[in-house]
Design a protein around this motif. Structure first.
Motif, PDB file in Angstrom:
ATOM      1  N   PHE A  91      -5.859   3.929   4.957  1.00 58.28           N
ATOM      2  CA  PHE A  91      -6.450   3.390   6.094  1.00 58.28           C
ATOM      3  C   PHE A  91      -7.024   1.475   6.660  1.00 58.28           C
ATOM      4  O   PHE A  91      -7.063   1.543   7.690  1.00 58.28           O
ATOM      5  CB  PHE A  91      -8.412   3.149   5.656  1.00 58.28           C
ATOM      6  CG  PHE A  91      -9.326   2.915   6.010  1.00 58.28           C
ATOM      7  CD1 PHE A  91     -10.259   3.596   7.145  1.00 58.28           C
ATOM      8  CD2 PHE A  91      -9.773   1.559   6.115  1.00 58.28           C
ATOM      9  CE1 PHE A  91     -10.658   2.792   8.388  1.00 58.28           C
ATOM     10  CE2 PHE A  91     -10.953   0.557   6.869  1.00 58.28           C
ATOM     11  CZ  PHE A  91     -11.108   1.413   8.276  1.00 58.28           C
ATOM     12  N   ILE A  92      -5.670   1.114   5.276  1.00 58.13           N
ATOM     13  CA  ILE A  92      -6.014  -0.439   5.654  1.00 58.13           C
ATOM     14  C   ILE A  92      -4.434  -0.292   6.363  1.00 58.13           C
ATOM     15  O   ILE A  92      -3.938  -1.368   7.239  1.00 58.13           O
ATOM     16  CB  ILE A  92      -5.449  -1.430   4.042  1.00 58.13           C
ATOM     17  CG1 ILE A  92      -6.832  -1.580   3.531  1.00 58.13           C
ATOM     18  CG2 ILE A  92      -4.964  -2.513   4.443  1.00 58.13           C
ATOM     19  CD1 ILE A  92      -7.013  -2.254   2.396  1.00 58.13           C
TER      20      ILE A  92
ATOM     21  N   ARG B  19      -8.314   3.727   0.815  1.00 59.61           N
ATOM     22  CA  ARG B  19      -7.855   2.777   0.603  1.00 59.61           C
ATOM     23  C   ARG B  19      -6.546   2.595   1.403  1.00 59.61           C
ATOM     24  O   ARG B  19      -7.385   2.023   2.312  1.00 59.61           O
ATOM     25  CB  ARG B  19      -9.502   1.918   0.664  1.00 59.61           C
ATOM     26  CG  ARG B  19     -10.789   2.075   0.300  1.00 59.61           C
ATOM     27  CD  ARG B  19     -11.130   0.456  -0.545  1.00 59.61           C
ATOM     28  NE  ARG B  19     -12.979   0.923  -0.540  1.00 59.61           N
ATOM     29  CZ  ARG B  19     -13.314   1.337  -1.745  1.00 59.61           C
ATOM     30  NH1 ARG B  19     -12.163   1.587  -2.455  1.00 59.61           N
ATOM     31  NH2 ARG B  19     -14.178   1.622  -1.757  1.00 59.61           N
TER      32      ARG B  19
ATOM     33  N   GLU C 101       1.196  -0.899   0.416  1.00 56.96           N
ATOM     34  CA  GLU C 101       0.067  -0.121  -0.040  1.00 56.96           C
ATOM     35  C   GLU C 101       0.558   1.086  -0.243  1.00 56.96           C
ATOM     36  O   GLU C 101       0.782   1.923  -0.737  1.00 56.96           O
ATOM     37  CB  GLU C 101      -0.993   0.125   1.093  1.00 56.96           C
ATOM     38  CG  GLU C 101      -1.773  -1.546   1.277  1.00 56.96           C
ATOM     39  CD  GLU C 101      -2.710  -0.663   0.427  1.00 56.96           C
ATOM     40  OE1 GLU C 101      -2.871   0.024  -0.525  1.00 56.96           O
ATOM     41  OE2 GLU C 101      -3.633  -2.242  -0.537  1.00 56.96           O
TER      42      GLU C 101
ATOM     43  N   ARG D 213      -8.419   9.023   4.859  1.00 52.58           N
ATOM     44  CA  ARG D 213      -9.253   9.135   4.470  1.00 52.58           C
ATOM     45  C   ARG D 213     -10.272   7.913   4.179  1.00 52.58           C
ATOM     46  O   ARG D 213      -9.441   6.687   4.351  1.00 52.58           O
ATOM     47  CB  ARG D 213      -9.859  10.114   3.191  1.00 52.58           C
ATOM     48  CG  ARG D 213      -9.549   9.319   1.505  1.00 52.58           C
ATOM     49  CD  ARG D 213      -9.715  10.461   0.876  1.00 52.58           C
ATOM     50  NE  ARG D 213      -9.471   9.330  -0.437  1.00 52.58           N
ATOM     51  CZ  ARG D 213     -10.390   8.802  -1.705  1.00 52.58           C
ATOM     52  NH1 ARG D 213     -11.726   9.295  -1.183  1.00 52.58           N
ATOM     53  NH2 ARG D 213      -9.940   9.222  -2.175  1.00 52.58           N
ATOM     54  N   ARG D 214     -12.198   7.961   4.444  1.00 56.06           N
ATOM     55  CA  ARG D 214     -12.732   6.705   4.814  1.00 56.06           C
ATOM     56  C   ARG D 214     -13.373   6.970   2.838  1.00 56.06           C
ATOM     57  O   ARG D 214     -13.758   8.078   2.875  1.00 56.06           O
ATOM     58  CB  ARG D 214     -14.419   7.006   5.336  1.00 56.06           C
ATOM     59  CG  ARG D 214     -13.405   6.400   7.014  1.00 56.06           C
ATOM     60  CD  ARG D 214     -14.158   6.628   7.796  1.00 56.06           C
ATOM     61  NE  ARG D 214     -13.443   5.837   9.089  1.00 56.06           N
ATOM     62  CZ  ARG D 214     -13.630   5.110   9.757  1.00 56.06           C
ATOM     63  NH1 ARG D 214     -13.972   4.224   9.600  1.00 56.06           N
ATOM     64  NH2 ARG D 214     -13.065   4.964  11.446  1.00 56.06           N
ATOM     65  N   ALA D 215     -13.307   5.991   1.998  1.00 58.86           N
ATOM     66  CA  ALA D 215     -13.527   6.078   0.929  1.00 58.86           C
ATOM     67  C   ALA D 215     -14.747   5.518   1.054  1.00 58.86           C
ATOM     68  O   ALA D 215     -15.305   4.329   1.476  1.00 58.86           O
ATOM     69  CB  ALA D 215     -12.525   4.920   0.235  1.00 58.86           C
ATOM     70  N   ARG D 216     -15.690   6.026  -0.045  1.00 55.43           N
ATOM     71  CA  ARG D 216     -17.300   5.563  -0.093  1.00 55.43           C
ATOM     72  C   ARG D 216     -17.386   3.813  -0.668  1.00 55.43           C
ATOM     73  O   ARG D 216     -16.576   3.571  -1.343  1.00 55.43           O
ATOM     74  CB  ARG D 216     -17.395   6.321  -1.147  1.00 55.43           C
ATOM     75  CG  ARG D 216     -18.337   7.548   0.405  1.00 55.43           C
ATOM     76  CD  ARG D 216     -18.715   9.022  -0.109  1.00 55.43           C
ATOM     77  NE  ARG D 216     -18.118   9.153  -2.089  1.00 55.43           N
ATOM     78  CZ  ARG D 216     -18.250  10.530  -2.655  1.00 55.43           C
ATOM     79  NH1 ARG D 216     -19.302  11.188  -2.421  1.00 55.43           N
ATOM     80  NH2 ARG D 216     -17.505  10.825  -3.744  1.00 55.43           N
ATOM     81  N   THR D 217     -18.906   3.370  -1.590  1.00 55.76           N
ATOM     82  CA  THR D 217     -18.393   2.702  -1.696  1.00 55.76           C
ATOM     83  C   THR D 217     -18.607   2.012  -3.088  1.00 55.76           C
ATOM     84  O   THR D 217     -17.378   0.956  -2.982  1.00 55.76           O
ATOM     85  CB  THR D 217     -20.337   1.345  -1.182  1.00 55.76           C
ATOM     86  OG1 THR D 217     -20.505   1.830  -0.742  1.00 55.76           O
ATOM     87  CG2 THR D 217     -20.394   0.309  -1.417  1.00 55.76           C
TER      88      THR D 217
ATOM     89  N   ASP E 196     -16.223   4.135  -5.062  1.00 49.38           N
ATOM     90  CA  ASP E 196     -14.868   5.138  -3.989  1.00 49.38           C
ATOM     91  C   ASP E 196     -13.537   4.239  -4.849  1.00 49.38           C
ATOM     92  O   ASP E 196     -13.425   2.843  -4.390  1.00 49.38           O
ATOM     93  CB  ASP E 196     -14.011   5.751  -3.628  1.00 49.38           C
ATOM     94  CG  ASP E 196     -15.347   6.756  -3.143  1.00 49.38           C
ATOM     95  OD1 ASP E 196     -16.071   6.997  -4.026  1.00 49.38           O
ATOM     96  OD2 ASP E 196     -15.006   7.580  -2.233  1.00 49.38           O
TER      97      ASP E 196
ATOM     98  N   GLN F 134      -5.161   0.098   9.780  1.00 49.83           N
ATOM     99  CA  GLN F 134      -5.742  -0.630  10.535  1.00 49.83           C
ATOM    100  C   GLN F 134      -4.970  -1.970  10.877  1.00 49.83           C
ATOM    101  O   GLN F 134      -5.229  -2.536  12.219  1.00 49.83           O
ATOM    102  CB  GLN F 134      -7.180  -1.647   9.665  1.00 49.83           C
ATOM    103  CG  GLN F 134      -7.847  -0.951   9.460  1.00 49.83           C
ATOM    104  CD  GLN F 134      -8.722   0.160  10.665  1.00 49.83           C
ATOM    105  OE1 GLN F 134      -9.092  -0.516  11.589  1.00 49.83           O
ATOM    106  NE2 GLN F 134      -8.762   1.864  10.644  1.00 49.83           N
TER     107      GLN F 134
END
Length: 500
Positions: A470-471, A467, A418, A457-461, A463, A474
């Motif tokens: 975000f990965i 991500r 990533e 940022r949080r990607a929308r479904t 997008d 986590q």
């Protein structure tokens, strides 16, 4: 319940005599009218005592109850059968044992509650640990400010630390600190603060906390001190700039490159001693203290060999007009000779400062540098095209196998994929990948030539992107970005599962 307990504690002998007299009278009177089997209710007295009295007094009441029961039912009352006499005496004996157990449980519960509950005024620290008070702050900072045993110093991969002090009993308006940074680096800090020319110990915890917060942002040392200047102004917004001043030295050592970067605002340069014992000159002017209208932060960078020693010191300024030296001259390097241990070197530096006639309240922090080699660090140059992602995966997999960390391969490979993908898409060459094994953590670093800071940022479904970070967030303990003259480095730390 407080009143009976107070009476029992203040007049135990009188109340015990009253209790025994009443018990004997009631039992003898009951036996005279044929109520012998009801008179063994006197065994409740030890249980009541266990709820009100300390264990010693409870034992006395229980023993007296047992003695009274044996005397009355064994010798005084003749009409009691052997079975009835045994029942009464056994009941009295059991009541003594149970009362002692209840008393012990009650005392333990009270002790736990007293330890857990904060005392009035929030002085929990002083109530729990009645040792001499030290400066407030985190463990490392408070220990360095208050004078720790060497064993309490933080254990860092980049440096070995030692500490020494000389006190005159005056308030401590200065601090020393060692702050771990990402990539196995460490920040060494020395500072002091004055208000209207007098030591200002009340400001030290706030400035120390501010420095640690700024260290988490991982800026260049001179930028860190510039932001500390803004913090100092916000702490005293109604004061003139020259009334509150602070001197601070901020040094960052990288054990991989062996580079040490210094920034100073009104603080003398540290003494640096090579592994052979010869002093190394640091061309670092003291600069202007923080709080002045035009603060000048001086910077310098040197390369240190393994085993070099940095000596930082600080002191509280003497009150104006005291006639004592307050310039805080640097440790005379020519007096520091190789010692058998780092603690001995630190003590020698302290004695050298005292011999120079400096302030009597002194703190010295010694840091012996270490370096990380290929057994803990691996670096690769990457091309700025999509094939670099596959190459990065192969490099990381092979390296973790060499290190015996096969269990960490899936997570580490995903993190690296990533980070490298983001660098190829959004940054510019040159690209470098670095893997650091330090203590129980693995750090993945991807450096590029861009100064653009990535944002989570949080990607929308629907997008297609957004991500990656975000990965990474986590999968890791923490991640971040640091900027340098050649661009930036995105880093991420995680703990392998078999070492967690």
């Amino acid at each position: 319940m407080a009143t009976p307990r107070l009476l029992l504690l203040r007049h135990p002998s009188t109340l015990l005599a009253v209790y025994l007299s009443a018990a004997c009278a009631l039992q003898l009177n009951a036996s005279a009218v044929g109520l012998v089997r009801w008179s063994d209710y006197s065994v409740l007295a030890p249980l009541i005592a266990a709820a009100l009295l300390p264990i010693r007094h409870t034992l006395i009441v229980g023993a007296c109850t047992l003695a009274t029961s044996v005397a009355i039912y064994g010798f005084t009352i003749r009409g009691v059968s052997e079975g009835g006499r045994t029942v009464v005496v056994t009941a009295a004996l059991l009541s003594v044992v149970v009362s002692l157990f209840i008393c012990r449980v009650r005392i333990r519960h009270q002790a736990r509650c007293a330890f857990a509950a904060p005392p009035p005024g929030g002085e929990e620290k002083d109530r729990i640990a009645p040792a001499p008070r030290q400066d407030s702050g985190n463990l490392c900072a408070s220990l360095l400010a208050g004078g720790p045993p060497t064993g309490h110093l933080p254990q860092l991969a980049a440096v070995e630390l030692a500490y020494d002090r000389a006190d005159d009993g005056s308030p401590q308006a200065h601090w020393l600190d060692a702050i771990p940074l990402p990539g196995a680096r460490v920040a060494l800090v020395a500072g002091s603060v004055t208000e209207h020319g007098e030591p200002a110990p009340a400001l030290v915890p706030e400035l120390r906390a501010a420095v640690r917060t700024l260290a988490d942002i991982d800026m260049q040392p001179d930028e860190t001190l510039t932001h500390l200047q803004d913090v100092l102004h916000r702490l005293r917004p109604d004061e003139a700039g020259h009334d509150v001043t602070a001197s601070c030295l901020y040094a960052v050592y990288d054990p991989i490159t062996a580079d040490c970067t210094f920034a100073s605002a009104g603080h003398p340069a540290p003494v640096v001693i090579s592994s052979e014992g010869s002093p190394i000159a640091v061309d670092l002017p003291s600069g202007t203290p923080l709080g002045r209208a035009r603060t000048h932060v001086a910077t310098a960078e040197i390369r240190l060999g393994k085993g070099s020693v940095l000596l930082l010191h600080t002191h509280s300024a003497k009150p104006t007009g005291s006639g004592s030296r307050t310039d805080g001259s640097t440790v005379p390097g020519r007096r520091i000779e190789p010692q058998s241990s780092l603690a001995a070197t630190c003590h020698t530096a302290l004695q050298a400062l005292v011999a120079e006639g400096g302030p009597r309240q002194l703190r010295v922090l010694a840091a012996r540098t270490r370096t990380l080699d290929t057994t803990t660090v691996a670096t690769w140059d990457l091309t700025a095209d999509p094939t670099a992602v596959s190459a990065a995966r192969k490099h990381v997999t092979a390296q973790l196998t060499d290190w015996g960390l096969d269990d960490a391969t899936p997570t580490t490979v995903l993190i690296v994929s990533e980070l490298v993908t983001n660098a190829i898409r959004h940054a510019q060459p040159p690209l470098h990948l670095r893997l650091i094994r330090c203590d129980t953590r693995l750090t993945c670093e991807v450096a590029d030539g861009s100064t653009t800071t990535p944002h989570l940022r949080r990607a929308r479904t629907l997008d297609e992107g957004g991500r990656g970070l975000f990965i990474v967030a986590q999968l890791t303990c923490r991640w971040g970005t640091r900027h340098h003259p050649e661009g930036k480095t995105i880093w991420a730390e995680h703990t392998p599962q078999h070492e967690a």
